[in-house]
Write a protein that holds these residues in place. Structure first.
Motif, PDB file in Angstrom:
ATOM      1  N   GLN A   4       0.742  -1.233  -0.006  1.00 40.42           N
ATOM      2  CA  GLN A   4       0.136  -0.147   0.063  1.00 40.42           C
ATOM      3  C   GLN A   4       0.783   1.223  -0.093  1.00 40.42           C
ATOM      4  OE1 GLN A   4      -2.389  -0.490   3.716  1.00 40.42           O
ATOM      5  NE2 GLN A   4      -4.151  -0.291   2.342  1.00 40.42           N
ATOM      6  N   LEU A   5       0.227   2.366  -0.752  1.00 41.64           N
ATOM      7  CA  LEU A   5       0.905   3.594  -0.591  1.00 41.64           C
ATOM      8  C   LEU A   5       0.018   4.640   0.250  1.00 41.64           C
ATOM      9  CD1 LEU A   5       3.463   4.682  -2.263  1.00 41.64           C
ATOM     10  CD2 LEU A   5       1.908   5.667  -3.786  1.00 41.64           C
ATOM     11  N   ILE A   6       0.777   4.929   1.185  1.00 42.20           N
ATOM     12  CA  ILE A   6       0.024   5.711   2.091  1.00 42.20           C
ATOM     13  C   ILE A   6       0.791   7.113   2.311  1.00 42.20           C
ATOM     14  CG2 ILE A   6      -0.955   5.906   4.395  1.00 42.20           C
ATOM     15  CD1 ILE A   6      -1.079   2.749   4.513  1.00 42.20           C
ATOM     16  N   THR A   7      -0.218   8.196   1.988  1.00 44.03           N
ATOM     17  CA  THR A   7       0.607   9.442   2.239  1.00 44.03           C
ATOM     18  C   THR A   7       0.821  10.086   3.750  1.00 44.03           C
ATOM     19  OG1 THR A   7      -0.234  10.336  -0.056  1.00 44.03           O
ATOM     20  CG2 THR A   7       0.305  11.828   1.614  1.00 44.03           C
TER      21      THR A   7
ATOM     22  N   GLY B  52      -4.117   5.291   1.089  1.00 41.78           N
ATOM     23  CA  GLY B  52      -4.344   5.583   2.439  1.00 41.78           C
ATOM     24  C   GLY B  52      -3.805   6.850   2.993  1.00 41.78           C
ATOM     25  N   LEU B  53      -4.192   7.301   4.016  1.00 46.49           N
ATOM     26  CA  LEU B  53      -3.392   8.626   4.588  1.00 46.49           C
ATOM     27  C   LEU B  53      -3.160   8.129   6.123  1.00 46.49           C
ATOM     28  CD1 LEU B  53      -6.101  11.432   3.549  1.00 46.49           C
ATOM     29  CD2 LEU B  53      -3.716  10.884   2.783  1.00 46.49           C
ATOM     30  N   TYR B  54      -2.042   8.716   6.467  1.00 45.44           N
ATOM     31  CA  TYR B  54      -1.545   8.813   7.838  1.00 45.44           C
ATOM     32  C   TYR B  54      -1.727  10.211   8.362  1.00 45.44           C
ATOM     33  CZ  TYR B  54       1.659   7.350  11.578  1.00 45.44           C
ATOM     34  OH  TYR B  54       2.174   7.060  12.811  1.00 45.44           O
ATOM     35  N   VAL B  55      -2.680  10.216   9.362  1.00 46.68           N
ATOM     36  CA  VAL B  55      -3.147  11.650   9.702  1.00 46.68           C
ATOM     37  C   VAL B  55      -2.781  11.706  11.085  1.00 46.68           C
ATOM     38  CG1 VAL B  55      -5.458  12.834  10.158  1.00 46.68           C
ATOM     39  CG2 VAL B  55      -5.196  10.932   8.645  1.00 46.68           C
ATOM     40  N   GLY B  56      -2.083  13.030  11.273  1.00 45.74           N
ATOM     41  CA  GLY B  56      -1.410  13.401  12.772  1.00 45.74           C
ATOM     42  C   GLY B  56      -0.076  12.791  12.980  1.00 45.74           C
ATOM     43  N   GLY B  57       0.702  12.787  11.686  1.00 46.10           N
ATOM     44  CA  GLY B  57       1.984  12.221  12.297  1.00 46.10           C
ATOM     45  C   GLY B  57       2.707  13.519  12.231  1.00 46.10           C
TER      46      GLY B  57
ATOM     47  N   LYS C 191       2.519  -9.686  10.719  1.00 49.32           N
ATOM     48  CA  LYS C 191       2.422  -8.343  11.392  1.00 49.32           C
ATOM     49  C   LYS C 191       2.585  -7.435  10.380  1.00 49.32           C
ATOM     50  CE  LYS C 191       1.687  -9.312  15.755  1.00 49.32           C
ATOM     51  NZ  LYS C 191       0.306  -8.763  16.587  1.00 49.32           N
ATOM     52  N   LEU C 192       2.113  -6.214  10.400  1.00 48.47           N
ATOM     53  CA  LEU C 192       2.117  -5.269   9.095  1.00 48.47           C
ATOM     54  C   LEU C 192       3.449  -4.536   9.236  1.00 48.47           C
ATOM     55  CD1 LEU C 192      -1.590  -3.972   9.267  1.00 48.47           C
ATOM     56  CD2 LEU C 192      -0.493  -5.550   7.426  1.00 48.47           C
ATOM     57  N   MET C 193       4.186  -4.435   8.110  1.00 47.50           N
ATOM     58  CA  MET C 193       5.374  -3.562   8.257  1.00 47.50           C
ATOM     59  C   MET C 193       5.440  -2.450   7.143  1.00 47.50           C
ATOM     60  SD  MET C 193       8.807  -3.235   8.948  1.00 47.50           S
ATOM     61  CE  MET C 193       9.389  -4.754   9.516  1.00 47.50           C
ATOM     62  N   TYR C 194       5.307  -1.323   7.753  1.00 44.11           N
ATOM     63  CA  TYR C 194       5.156  -0.090   6.810  1.00 44.11           C
ATOM     64  C   TYR C 194       6.606   0.683   6.723  1.00 44.11           C
ATOM     65  CZ  TYR C 194       0.326  -0.480   7.526  1.00 44.11           C
ATOM     66  OH  TYR C 194      -1.108  -0.778   7.401  1.00 44.11           O
ATOM     67  N   SER C 195       6.997   0.911   5.712  1.00 42.78           N
ATOM     68  CA  SER C 195       8.482   1.609   5.806  1.00 42.78           C
ATOM     69  C   SER C 195       8.133   3.112   5.819  1.00 42.78           C
ATOM     70  CB  SER C 195       9.142   1.477   4.448  1.00 42.78           C
ATOM     71  OG  SER C 195       8.860   1.930   3.453  1.00 42.78           O
ATOM     72  N   GLY C 196       9.125   3.781   6.473  1.00 41.23           N
ATOM     73  CA  GLY C 196       8.814   5.327   6.730  1.00 41.23           C
ATOM     74  C   GLY C 196       9.834   6.323   6.105  1.00 41.23           C
ATOM     75  N   PHE C 197      10.883   5.785   5.354  1.00 37.07           N
ATOM     76  CA  PHE C 197      11.783   6.574   4.801  1.00 37.07           C
ATOM     77  C   PHE C 197      11.500   6.713   3.176  1.00 37.07           C
ATOM     78  CE2 PHE C 197      14.700   7.374   8.496  1.00 37.07           C
ATOM     79  CZ  PHE C 197      14.481   8.681   8.529  1.00 37.07           C
ATOM     80  N   ASP C 198      11.256   7.497   2.509  1.00 41.36           N
ATOM     81  CA  ASP C 198      10.586   7.604   0.994  1.00 41.36           C
ATOM     82  C   ASP C 198      12.018   7.288   0.135  1.00 41.36           C
ATOM     83  OD1 ASP C 198       8.625   8.265   2.402  1.00 41.36           O
ATOM     84  OD2 ASP C 198       8.246  10.369   1.681  1.00 41.36           O
ATOM     85  N   GLU C 199      12.877   7.881   0.691  1.00 38.32           N
ATOM     86  CA  GLU C 199      14.357   7.788   0.028  1.00 38.32           C
ATOM     87  C   GLU C 199      14.854   6.524   0.077  1.00 38.32           C
ATOM     88  OE1 GLU C 199      13.360   9.735   2.451  1.00 38.32           O
ATOM     89  OE2 GLU C 199      15.010  10.655   3.541  1.00 38.32           O
ATOM     90  N   MET C 200      14.523   5.426   1.002  1.00 35.29           N
ATOM     91  CA  MET C 200      14.801   4.088   1.086  1.00 35.29           C
ATOM     92  C   MET C 200      13.723   3.037   0.355  1.00 35.29           C
ATOM     93  SD  MET C 200      16.749   4.500   4.389  1.00 35.29           S
ATOM     94  CE  MET C 200      17.500   6.101   4.873  1.00 35.29           C
ATOM     95  N   LEU C 201      12.645   3.432  -0.207  1.00 33.75           N
ATOM     96  CA  LEU C 201      11.591   2.634  -0.723  1.00 33.75           C
ATOM     97  C   LEU C 201      11.999   1.518  -1.286  1.00 33.75           C
ATOM     98  CD1 LEU C 201       8.608   2.510  -0.492  1.00 33.75           C
ATOM     99  CD2 LEU C 201       8.448   3.890  -2.737  1.00 33.75           C
ATOM    100  N   LEU C 202      12.896   1.697  -2.289  1.00 26.50           N
ATOM    101  CA  LEU C 202      13.419   0.292  -2.900  1.00 26.50           C
ATOM    102  C   LEU C 202      13.782  -0.660  -1.963  1.00 26.50           C
ATOM    103  CD1 LEU C 202      15.748   0.412  -6.040  1.00 26.50           C
ATOM    104  CD2 LEU C 202      15.664  -1.461  -4.479  1.00 26.50           C
ATOM    105  N   PRO C 203      14.954  -0.489  -1.215  1.00 24.78           N
ATOM    106  CA  PRO C 203      15.213  -1.578  -0.256  1.00 24.78           C
ATOM    107  C   PRO C 203      14.101  -1.901   0.604  1.00 24.78           C
ATOM    108  CG  PRO C 203      16.510   0.515   0.036  1.00 24.78           C
ATOM    109  CD  PRO C 203      15.644   0.721  -1.159  1.00 24.78           C
ATOM    110  N   ALA C 204      13.533  -0.986   1.253  1.00 21.83           N
ATOM    111  CA  ALA C 204      12.208  -1.587   1.948  1.00 21.83           C
ATOM    112  C   ALA C 204      11.405  -2.544   1.270  1.00 21.83           C
ATOM    113  CB  ALA C 204      11.553  -0.480   2.458  1.00 21.83           C
TER     114      ALA C 204
ATOM    115  N   ALA D 296       3.904   1.618   2.660  1.00 23.92           N
ATOM    116  CA  ALA D 296       5.078   2.517   2.890  1.00 23.92           C
ATOM    117  C   ALA D 296       4.092   3.893   3.285  1.00 23.92           C
ATOM    118  CB  ALA D 296       5.750   3.002   1.396  1.00 23.92           C
ATOM    119  N   ILE D 297       4.600   4.739   4.234  1.00 20.75           N
ATOM    120  CA  ILE D 297       4.101   5.756   4.728  1.00 20.75           C
ATOM    121  C   ILE D 297       4.876   7.032   4.540  1.00 20.75           C
ATOM    122  CG2 ILE D 297       3.201   6.976   6.825  1.00 20.75           C
ATOM    123  CD1 ILE D 297       2.547   4.069   7.709  1.00 20.75           C
ATOM    124  N   GLY D 298       4.650   7.858   3.730  1.00 23.57           N
ATOM    125  CA  GLY D 298       5.748   9.092   3.393  1.00 23.57           C
ATOM    126  C   GLY D 298       5.080  10.279   3.434  1.00 23.57           C
ATOM    127  N   SER D 299       5.687  11.241   3.872  1.00 25.99           N
ATOM    128  CA  SER D 299       5.660  12.844   3.311  1.00 25.99           C
ATOM    129  C   SER D 299       5.497  13.195   1.961  1.00 25.99           C
ATOM    130  CB  SER D 299       6.468  13.689   4.317  1.00 25.99           C
ATOM    131  OG  SER D 299       7.610  13.613   3.840  1.00 25.99           O
TER     132      SER D 299
END
Ligand code: HMN
Length: 289
Positions: free
Chosen positions: A3-6, A38-43, A181-194, A202-205
């Motif tokens: 999933q791609l989550i903003t 999806g959206l990650y709200v309040g981060g 368990k769910l694993m979401y990556s948080g660094f957009d610049e490391m999306l490929l290795p994640a 992935a959750i990213g700004s």
């Protein structure tokens, strides 16, 4: 498909007041233009830790009103004030119908693991929702070991982690040991290795302005097309590098403002933007959006 989550940006006026109409627009933009899941709200990206409880609730409410059930919503309710975290969790789950909450590890004081575990167990105790642990050691100073993640995951309501770190060894260990368990990556610049490790999302700004490339990376990795994934990650990182050099949240906001959504200012004590930052953001929109 992962999933791609903003991680949602939140617009404030010069006095730090929420700009409600712009918030509605940026939610809609993420759904219809960015086509995120999806959206990650309040981060962190939502400048959440500088806000009062009423404003936090208002943001959760407006986002739900606009998004309805079109995409997944995750509410970050974590707070140093555990009673506020519990109040927010009850509000988003019982009154707004969010199905997932997330909570940053408690920061500032050097809480030991037992205290942090109690914090999480207490937050989920009275709500019927899944909780995603928000782990971001660079900002909180809190690092969990593999076994400590295991202890948190023993609680069935704690269903995953937003893993914002560059330690891919630990990420892989967690992926293998806790496949359910769910694993979401948080660094957009490391999306490929994640993505290569096998994330659920992935959750990213930067997905606010670069969702299409992020989606291409996820699709390419899942289709074993490493050459494309590398190429798109390199373009993405050219962009992210320029965004970081120009000031992360100000630049993301200015880029969306340039696209027609007035995102206002960052919340004090973050700096308000300068004319030079505006010029750079305008160039980035021309080159990358
Ligand atoms: C949030 O809490 O808003 C996000 O989930 C945070 C997200 O992981 C971002 N991290 C920070 O802003 C600290 C990243 O998208 C990050 O902005 C990006 O990778 C650029 O470094």
């Amino acid at each position: 498909m992962a999933q791609l989550i903003t991680a949602l940006l939140v617009p404030f006026d010069e006095q730090g007041k929420l700009m409600e109409e712009s918030l509605r627009q940026v939610v809609e933009y993420n759904i219809t233009e960015n086509k995120v899941d999806g959206l990650y709200v309040g981060g962190s990206t939502g400048e959440n830790f500088m806000l009062d409880t009423t404003t936090k609730k208002n943001i959760f409410k407006i986002v739900k009103e606009v998004a309805e059930d079109r995409i997944e919503l995750i509410a970050q309710v974590g707070s140093l004030n555990i009673y506020e975290a519990k109040e927010l969790a009850a509000y988003v789950v019982n009154e707004l119908g969010y199905q997932k909450i997330s909570s940053v590890t408690p920061f500032y004081y050097k809480f030991d693991f037992e205290e942090i575990k109690n914090y999480y167990f207490e937050i989920v105790k009275d709500v019927e929702a899944e909780l995603i642990v928000y782990s971001i050691p660079a900002l909180t100073g809190v690092n969990f070991s593999e076994d400590q993640f295991g202890e948190l995951f023993e609680n069935p309501k704690i269903t995953g982690v937003k893993y914002t770190a560059g330690d891919f060894y630990l990420m892989e260990r967690l992926r293998s040991r806790f496949p359910d368990k769910l694993m979401y990556s948080g660094f957009d610049e490391m999306l490929l290795p994640a993505a290569a490790v096998g994330i659920d999302g992935a959750i990213g700004s930067t997905f606010n302005v670069n969702a299409k490339r992020a989606r291409q990376i996820l699709t390419a990795v899942e289709g074993n097309d490493l050459a494309t994934a590398r190429k798109v990650q390199a373009e993405t990182n050219d962009l992210i590098q320029k965004i970081l050099a120009n000031g992360l949240y100000n630049t993301l906001k200015l880029m969306l403002t340039e696209k027609g959504i007035d995102m206002g200012y960052c919340h004090l004590p973050m700096k308000h933007y300068t004319n030079e930052q505006v010029e750079v953001a305008q160039e980035l929109v021309k080159e990358y959006m």
